[in-house]
Design a protein around this motif. Structure first.
Motif, short mmCIF file in Angstrom:
data_model
loop_
_atom_site.label_atom_id
_atom_site.label_comp_id
_atom_site.label_asym_id
_atom_site.label_seq_id
_atom_site.Cartn_x
_atom_site.Cartn_y
_atom_site.Cartn_z
N GLY A 12 -9.45 0.98 -7.36
CA GLY A 12 -8.76 0.23 -8.10
C GLY A 12 -9.60 -0.66 -9.13
N ALA A 13 -9.67 -2.08 -9.06
CA ALA A 13 -10.29 -2.88 -10.01
C ALA A 13 -11.54 -3.04 -9.53
CB ALA A 13 -9.68 -4.31 -9.99
N ILE A 14 -11.95 -3.13 -8.24
CA ILE A 14 -13.29 -3.52 -7.79
C ILE A 14 -14.14 -2.31 -7.47
CG2 ILE A 14 -13.12 -3.84 -5.42
CD1 ILE A 14 -15.00 -6.17 -7.97
N ASP A 35 -9.38 7.57 -2.87
CA ASP A 35 -8.03 6.99 -3.07
C ASP A 35 -7.04 7.74 -2.85
OD1 ASP A 35 -7.77 4.06 -5.25
OD2 ASP A 35 -6.13 5.28 -4.48
N ARG A 40 -6.88 8.14 -9.72
CA ARG A 40 -7.85 7.12 -9.87
C ARG A 40 -9.14 7.69 -9.33
NH1 ARG A 40 -4.55 1.79 -7.61
NH2 ARG A 40 -3.04 2.20 -9.16
N HIS A 74 -6.00 -5.96 0.99
CA HIS A 74 -6.60 -6.92 2.23
C HIS A 74 -6.08 -6.28 3.79
CE1 HIS A 74 -6.82 -10.49 -0.47
NE2 HIS A 74 -7.75 -9.43 -1.03
N HIS A 77 -8.25 -3.83 5.42
CA HIS A 77 -9.81 -3.97 5.91
C HIS A 77 -10.20 -3.87 7.23
CE1 HIS A 77 -10.55 -6.51 1.81
NE2 HIS A 77 -10.26 -5.14 1.73
N GLU A 94 -15.59 -5.68 1.39
CA GLU A 94 -14.93 -6.56 0.24
C GLU A 94 -14.41 -7.70 1.11
OE1 GLU A 94 -15.16 -7.80 -2.43
OE2 GLU A 94 -15.94 -6.28 -3.76
N LYS A 95 -14.30 -8.85 0.22
CA LYS A 95 -13.64 -10.03 0.99
C LYS A 95 -12.19 -9.80 0.51
CE LYS A 95 -12.42 -11.63 -3.17
NZ LYS A 95 -11.03 -11.48 -3.61
N GLN A 123 -20.86 -12.13 -3.31
CA GLN A 123 -21.76 -11.97 -4.51
C GLN A 123 -22.19 -13.24 -5.17
OE1 GLN A 123 -18.30 -11.01 -4.97
NE2 GLN A 123 -17.99 -11.47 -6.89
N TRP A 166 0.83 -4.74 -3.12
CA TRP A 166 0.33 -5.48 -1.95
C TRP A 166 0.01 -6.87 -2.33
CZ3 TRP A 166 -4.76 -7.37 -2.29
CH2 TRP A 166 -5.62 -7.34 -3.14
N ARG A 167 -0.16 -7.18 -3.46
CA ARG A 167 -0.32 -8.79 -3.98
C ARG A 167 0.85 -9.23 -3.77
NH1 ARG A 167 -5.27 -7.73 -6.62
NH2 ARG A 167 -5.45 -5.85 -8.06
N HIS A 184 -13.93 -17.48 -2.73
CA HIS A 184 -15.45 -17.43 -3.44
C HIS A 184 -15.91 -18.99 -3.71
CE1 HIS A 184 -16.08 -13.35 -4.19
NE2 HIS A 184 -14.99 -13.34 -4.85
#
Ligand code: NAD
Length: 339
Positions: A12-14, A35, A40, A74, A77, A94-95, A123, A166-167, A184
Motif C-alpha cells: 500500500g502506502a509504505i 499483497d 498492487r 496494524h 502485525h 512496521e509500527k 525511522q 482497516w483505518r 513517532h
C-alpha cells in the motif's frame, strides 16, 4: 557476499518505500512483493522485476527467502511476525509492533526462541536533527533536561480514512492518531527525554467524529523517571501536515526542533545545529530514515551486531500510548508498562 533475499508484505502506502530501501541496500535484494490485492503486488513487482505473491503463507514457505518486511494493517502485525519468526525469517516490522502489549510480548518470546532478528521501524530517530539533539543531550554541555514539550499537528481527512477499511477502527487500527501518526512523536519524546514511567492524558474526536470511531486529538502530561514532566499535544485535525515541534528546556539553554531545523538558544545567542532534508523517499513527514534504517539492519545481519531498533525500543511508545488511552478512560494517572 550473498545478499539477503527480502520480500515486502503489503504494497500500500509504505510498502513501496521498503522496496526502494531494500534495492538501495548493498546487503539485500528484493526477491518479491506480496499483497492480497494482486494488482498492487504486480505493479510493484513490475517496477523492480521481482516475484509476486498474494498469500503471505507462500512467502513464509519459500526456503529461498531470508527476510520479510511487514507493511500491512496494524491488526495483522502480531500474527504475521509470529508466523514469520516460526518460519525462520528475519523481520522488519512496521509500527506499531502490535495492537497491545500482550501481542508484543508474544512476538518478543517467539523471536527469542527462534533466534531470528527483528528490526522495528522508528525511522525518525535517524533524522540528522534528532541524532544531533541526542548528541547534545548526552554531551551534557547544557546541563540536565528540566522539561520537554512536543506538538504534532497533522491533517487526515475523511477521504484518507475511507480509502482503506482497516483505518479509523479500534479492532483493526487499534486506535487512531496516537497509535498511527503520533506514535513517532511519543517515540522521540522518550528517546530524547528518557524513560517515561506514567502519564495522565485525554483523547477526543474533534474533527472526524462523523467518520471514525477512534481519536483524532490527544493531549497528555508525561512523567519521566528522573522527575521532570513533559507536555504532549497532537491532532489529525489541522489544516496541513506541519513538521514536528519539540522543545527541550535544559539547565543552560533551550534545544528546539522546528520547521525541520534543530537550534540551540543560550544566553550567548542562537545557533543552528542541524537541518533535515525535506524527503528522500515517500512523504516529507515520514522523514528520510527508512532507507538508512533498513540499510543498517541488513549491514548488521551481514557483519554481526545489532545497529537497528528492536522490539524493546518500539515498546516504549506503544506502552505510553496505551497508558494514555487507559488514563483517558479512568481519568487517573496511569503507569506506562513495558515488554
Ligand atoms: N513508519 C512510518 O512512517 C509509516 C508510514 C506509513 C505507514 N506506516 C505503517 O505501515 C503499515 C501499513 O500502512 P499503509 O499506510 O501502507 O497501509 P495501506 O492500507 O496503504 O497498505 C497496506 C497493504 O497491506 C495489504 N494487505 C492487507 N492484508 C494483507 C495480507 N493478509 N497479506 C498481504 N497484504 C495484505 C493491503 O491490501 C494494502 O495494500 C501500518 O502499520 C502503518 O502504521 C508507517
Amino acid at each position: 557476499m550473498t545478499k539477503r533475499k527480502a520480500v515486502v508484505i503489503g504494497c500500500g502506502a509504505i510498502g513501496p518505500i521498503h522496496a526502494a530501501a531494500i534495492v538501495r541496500s548493498a546487503d539485500a535484494e528484493l526477491y518479491g512483493v506480496c499483497d492480497i490485492v494482486e494488482a498492487r503486488a504486480a505493479t510493484l513487482a513490475e517496477q523492480y522485476q521481482c516475484r509476486t505473491f498474494t498469500a503471505y503463507e507462500d512467502v513464509l514457505a519459500d526456503p529461498a527467502i531470508d527476510s520479510v518486511h511487514i507493511c500491512t494493517p496494524h491488526y495483522l502485525h502480531a500474527e504475521m511476525a509470529i508466523h514469520a519468526a516460526r518460519a525462520g525469517k528475519h523481520i522488519v516490522l512496521e509500527k506499531p509492533i502490535a495492537l497491545n502489549l500482550v501481542e508484543a510480548r508474544t512476538i518478543k518470546a517467539v523471536v527469542k526462541e527462534t533466534g531470528v532478528a527483528c528490526c522495528t521501524v522508528l525511522q525518525n530517530r535517524l533524522n540528522p536533527s534528532v541524532e544531533k539533539a541526542k548528541e547534545w543531550i548526552a554531551a551534557g554541555k547544557l546541563g540536565n533536561m528540566l522539561g520537554i514539550k512536543g506538538f504534532l499537528t497533522w491533517r487526515r481527512t475523511a477521504e484518507y480514512y475511507h480509502s482503506e477499511a482497516w483505518r479509523g477502527k479500534w479492532a483493526t487500527e487499534g486506535g487512531g492518531l496516537l497509535i498511527n501518526q503520533a506514535l513517532h512523536m511519543l517515540d522521540l519524546m522518550s528517546y530524547l527525554g528518557g524513560e517515561i514511567t506514567a502519564t495522565k492524558g485525554n483523547i477526543d474526536t474533534r474533527v472526524l467524529q462523523d467518520c471514525i470511531e477512534v481519536e483524532d486529538t490527544a493531549d497528555a502530561t508525561l512523567y519521566y523517571k528522573d522527575g521532570k514532566t513533559g507536555l504532549f499535544f497532537a491532532t489529525n485535525g489541522h489544516s496541513q501536515d506541519s513538521p514536528f515541534f519539540i522543545e527541550m528546556h535544559m539547565e543552560k539553554g533551550i534545544i528546539r526542533y522546528m520547521d525541520n531545523q534543530l537550534t540551540v538558544r543560550t544566553d550567548s545567542g542562537s545557533d543552528l545545529l542541524a537541518t533535515d532534508e525535506k524527503t528522500v523517499l515517500g512523504k516529507a513527514y515520514w522523514g528520510s530514515g527508512h532507507a538508512l534504517q533498513i540499510g543498517s539492519f541488513y549491514r548488521s545481519l551481514a557483519e554481526g551486531g545489532c545497529n537497528y531498533p528492536g522490539l524493546e525500543d518500539a515498546a516504549a511508545s506503544l506502552g505510553l500510548l496505551l497508558a494514555i488511552y487507559k488514563s483517558s478512560k479512568t481519568r487517573k494517572k496511569e503507569q506506562v508498562e513495558t515488554l
